[in-house]
Design a protein around this motif. Structure first.
Motif, mmCIF file in Angstrom:
data_model
loop_
_atom_site.group_PDB
_atom_site.id
_atom_site.type_symbol
_atom_site.label_atom_id
_atom_site.label_comp_id
_atom_site.label_asym_id
_atom_site.label_seq_id
_atom_site.Cartn_x
_atom_site.Cartn_y
_atom_site.Cartn_z
ATOM 1 N N MET A 1 0.143 -6.592 -3.283
ATOM 2 C CA MET A 1 0.366 -5.851 -4.313
ATOM 3 C C MET A 1 0.408 -7.019 -5.538
ATOM 4 O O MET A 1 0.396 -7.130 -6.350
ATOM 5 C CB MET A 1 1.331 -4.943 -4.381
ATOM 6 C CG MET A 1 1.715 -4.285 -5.581
ATOM 7 S SD MET A 1 2.663 -3.057 -5.733
ATOM 8 C CE MET A 1 4.262 -3.637 -5.001
ATOM 9 N N PHE A 77 0.856 -9.022 -10.714
ATOM 10 C CA PHE A 77 0.726 -7.524 -10.085
ATOM 11 C C PHE A 77 -0.854 -7.488 -10.031
ATOM 12 O O PHE A 77 -1.480 -7.385 -11.175
ATOM 13 C CB PHE A 77 1.290 -6.562 -10.726
ATOM 14 C CG PHE A 77 0.859 -5.108 -10.377
ATOM 15 C CD1 PHE A 77 1.146 -4.766 -9.040
ATOM 16 C CD2 PHE A 77 0.039 -4.377 -11.347
ATOM 17 C CE1 PHE A 77 0.774 -3.565 -8.591
ATOM 18 C CE2 PHE A 77 -0.336 -3.172 -10.618
ATOM 19 C CZ PHE A 77 -0.018 -2.817 -9.517
ATOM 20 N N ARG A 78 -1.486 -7.533 -8.911
ATOM 21 C CA ARG A 78 -2.853 -7.152 -8.712
ATOM 22 C C ARG A 78 -3.048 -6.778 -7.188
ATOM 23 O O ARG A 78 -3.125 -7.522 -6.245
ATOM 24 C CB ARG A 78 -3.624 -8.415 -8.896
ATOM 25 C CG ARG A 78 -5.251 -8.151 -8.811
ATOM 26 C CD ARG A 78 -6.204 -9.164 -8.877
ATOM 27 N NE ARG A 78 -7.618 -9.107 -8.748
ATOM 28 C CZ ARG A 78 -8.585 -9.873 -9.100
ATOM 29 N NH1 ARG A 78 -8.122 -11.260 -9.147
ATOM 30 N NH2 ARG A 78 -9.736 -9.475 -8.962
ATOM 31 N N PRO A 79 -2.928 -5.289 -7.232
ATOM 32 C CA PRO A 79 -3.232 -4.744 -5.897
ATOM 33 C C PRO A 79 -4.534 -4.758 -5.175
ATOM 34 O O PRO A 79 -5.602 -5.125 -5.937
ATOM 35 C CB PRO A 79 -3.184 -2.915 -6.190
ATOM 36 C CG PRO A 79 -3.316 -3.064 -7.746
ATOM 37 C CD PRO A 79 -3.080 -4.362 -8.215
ATOM 38 N N GLU A 83 -5.108 -1.023 -0.364
ATOM 39 C CA GLU A 83 -3.844 -1.099 -0.352
ATOM 40 C C GLU A 83 -3.504 0.526 -0.621
ATOM 41 O O GLU A 83 -3.809 1.028 -1.513
ATOM 42 C CB GLU A 83 -3.110 -2.161 -1.242
ATOM 43 C CG GLU A 83 -1.687 -2.284 -1.178
ATOM 44 C CD GLU A 83 -1.221 -3.505 -2.004
ATOM 45 O OE1 GLU A 83 -0.002 -3.685 -1.767
ATOM 46 O OE2 GLU A 83 -1.926 -4.080 -2.695
ATOM 47 N N LEU A 85 -0.019 2.404 -2.409
ATOM 48 C CA LEU A 85 0.846 2.348 -3.074
ATOM 49 C C LEU A 85 1.530 3.665 -3.188
ATOM 50 O O LEU A 85 1.019 4.610 -3.009
ATOM 51 C CB LEU A 85 0.354 1.712 -4.348
ATOM 52 C CG LEU A 85 -0.336 0.279 -4.290
ATOM 53 C CD1 LEU A 85 -0.549 -0.309 -5.820
ATOM 54 C CD2 LEU A 85 0.699 -0.646 -3.783
ATOM 55 N N LEU A 101 3.609 2.862 -12.021
ATOM 56 C CA LEU A 101 4.728 2.140 -10.906
ATOM 57 C C LEU A 101 5.966 1.806 -11.782
ATOM 58 O O LEU A 101 6.771 1.228 -11.096
ATOM 59 C CB LEU A 101 3.736 1.002 -10.327
ATOM 60 C CG LEU A 101 2.440 1.331 -9.724
ATOM 61 C CD1 LEU A 101 2.112 0.037 -9.337
ATOM 62 C CD2 LEU A 101 2.856 2.078 -8.448
ATOM 63 N N ARG A 147 -4.176 5.390 -2.399
ATOM 64 C CA ARG A 147 -5.047 4.306 -1.934
ATOM 65 C C ARG A 147 -5.788 3.679 -3.015
ATOM 66 O O ARG A 147 -6.417 4.359 -3.957
ATOM 67 C CB ARG A 147 -5.972 4.793 -0.896
ATOM 68 C CG ARG A 147 -6.675 3.580 -0.098
ATOM 69 C CD ARG A 147 -7.430 3.892 1.089
ATOM 70 N NE ARG A 147 -8.658 4.756 0.781
ATOM 71 C CZ ARG A 147 -9.679 4.253 0.528
ATOM 72 N NH1 ARG A 147 -10.188 3.186 0.579
ATOM 73 N NH2 ARG A 147 -10.747 5.523 0.034
ATOM 74 N N VAL A 148 -5.747 2.463 -3.304
ATOM 75 C CA VAL A 148 -6.439 1.536 -4.388
ATOM 76 C C VAL A 148 -8.046 1.737 -4.055
ATOM 77 O O VAL A 148 -8.410 1.042 -2.959
ATOM 78 C CB VAL A 148 -6.010 0.260 -4.527
ATOM 79 C CG1 VAL A 148 -6.558 -0.639 -5.508
ATOM 80 C CG2 VAL A 148 -4.404 0.300 -4.880
ATOM 81 N N VAL A 151 -10.069 -2.464 -8.776
ATOM 82 C CA VAL A 151 -9.140 -3.068 -9.905
ATOM 83 C C VAL A 151 -9.888 -3.574 -10.902
ATOM 84 O O VAL A 151 -11.010 -4.471 -10.534
ATOM 85 C CB VAL A 151 -8.101 -4.192 -9.400
ATOM 86 C CG1 VAL A 151 -7.622 -4.811 -10.579
ATOM 87 C CG2 VAL A 151 -7.282 -3.412 -8.340
ATOM 88 N N VAL A 179 -6.503 0.273 -12.530
ATOM 89 C CA VAL A 179 -6.429 0.568 -11.236
ATOM 90 C C VAL A 179 -7.099 1.948 -11.096
ATOM 91 O O VAL A 179 -6.475 2.953 -11.630
ATOM 92 C CB VAL A 179 -5.184 0.392 -10.702
ATOM 93 C CG1 VAL A 179 -5.111 0.732 -9.103
ATOM 94 C CG2 VAL A 179 -4.781 -0.970 -10.795
ATOM 95 N N GLY A 181 -7.519 4.922 -8.334
ATOM 96 C CA GLY A 181 -7.059 5.421 -6.771
ATOM 97 C C GLY A 181 -7.567 6.625 -6.227
ATOM 98 O O GLY A 181 -8.390 7.277 -6.925
#
Length: 204
Positions: A1, A77-79, A83, A85, A101, A147-148, A151, A179, A181
């Motif tokens: 993340m 910050f760059r998921p 990933e 979250l 977030l 879930r990502v 981006v 982002v 998701g």
């Protein structure tokens, strides 16, 4: 993340800060320029981690600032895609959900990536997962796990212009980082849905 990246830049320290220690003066200017801002292709800067090198210290004619060439490390910050979250559901409409977030708010879960089947309740203005005979409401303010999927760094000069019925134009600013998701998997979605199951697994 979070990722740690080395960056090189030129920093101008204004005359009012020349009485400070050089490192402190440079750090102050770097924080003003980078922290809470998105660097295209890198992510959202959340902190200046450390200074690696400071060179220069030149003053140009007609400019009272001191110019330094600086190398430093930044926490971005760059998921990662894939990933998982956890955030807070802050808004919903017919297009899907918006998640925050706390320090980053441009997280979107399009309606096609919600639990299937899900419907938008026009009266309550929330999405509802039709789980068998149960209606699982996605209430605003609830904690949500997602879930990502991607981006994106949209072109900052490109904004969406919508023509209104009265002839005026509504300009929708594009977020510098988005982002996307997905919650359509077991264990994803509102934490309240899965807490009981997770507690039972821990007991076993």
């Amino acid at each position: 993340m979070f990722i740690l990246a080395r960056v090189a830049d030129t920093v101008q320290v204004p005359p009012m800060n020349l009485g400070l220690n050089t490192d402190e003066a440079v750090l102050e200017e770097l924080r003003k320029k980078y922290v809470d801002r998105v660097v295209r292709g890198s992510g959202l800067c959340v902190a200046i981690y450390d200074l690696h090198r400071i060179q220069g210290g030149e003053i140009f004619p007609g400019d009272g600032a001191v110019h330094f060439n600086v190398e430093f490390r930044v926490v971005f910050f760059r998921p990662l895609v894939g990933e998982v979250l956890q955030g807070k559901l802050v808004a919903s409409d017919e297009r899907g959900l918006q998640v925050s977030l706390g320090f980053f708010h441009d997280i979107h879960i399009p309606e096609r990536f919600l639990q299937d089947p899900s419907v938008f309740n026009q009266e309550e203005k929330v999405w509802v997962w039709k789980f068998g005979e149960n209606d699982m409401f996605m209430d605003i303010g609830e904690e949500i796990r997602f879930r990502v999927l991607s981006v994106k760094f949209p072109d900052p000069t490109t904004n969406v212009v919508q023509k209104q019925p009265d002839g005026t134009q509504l300009v929708q600013l594009i977020e510098p980082m988005q982002v996307i998701g997905d919650v359509n998997r077991d264990g994803l979605g509102l934490l309240a849905w899965w807490t009981h199951d997770e507690e039972q697994e821990e007991e076993l």
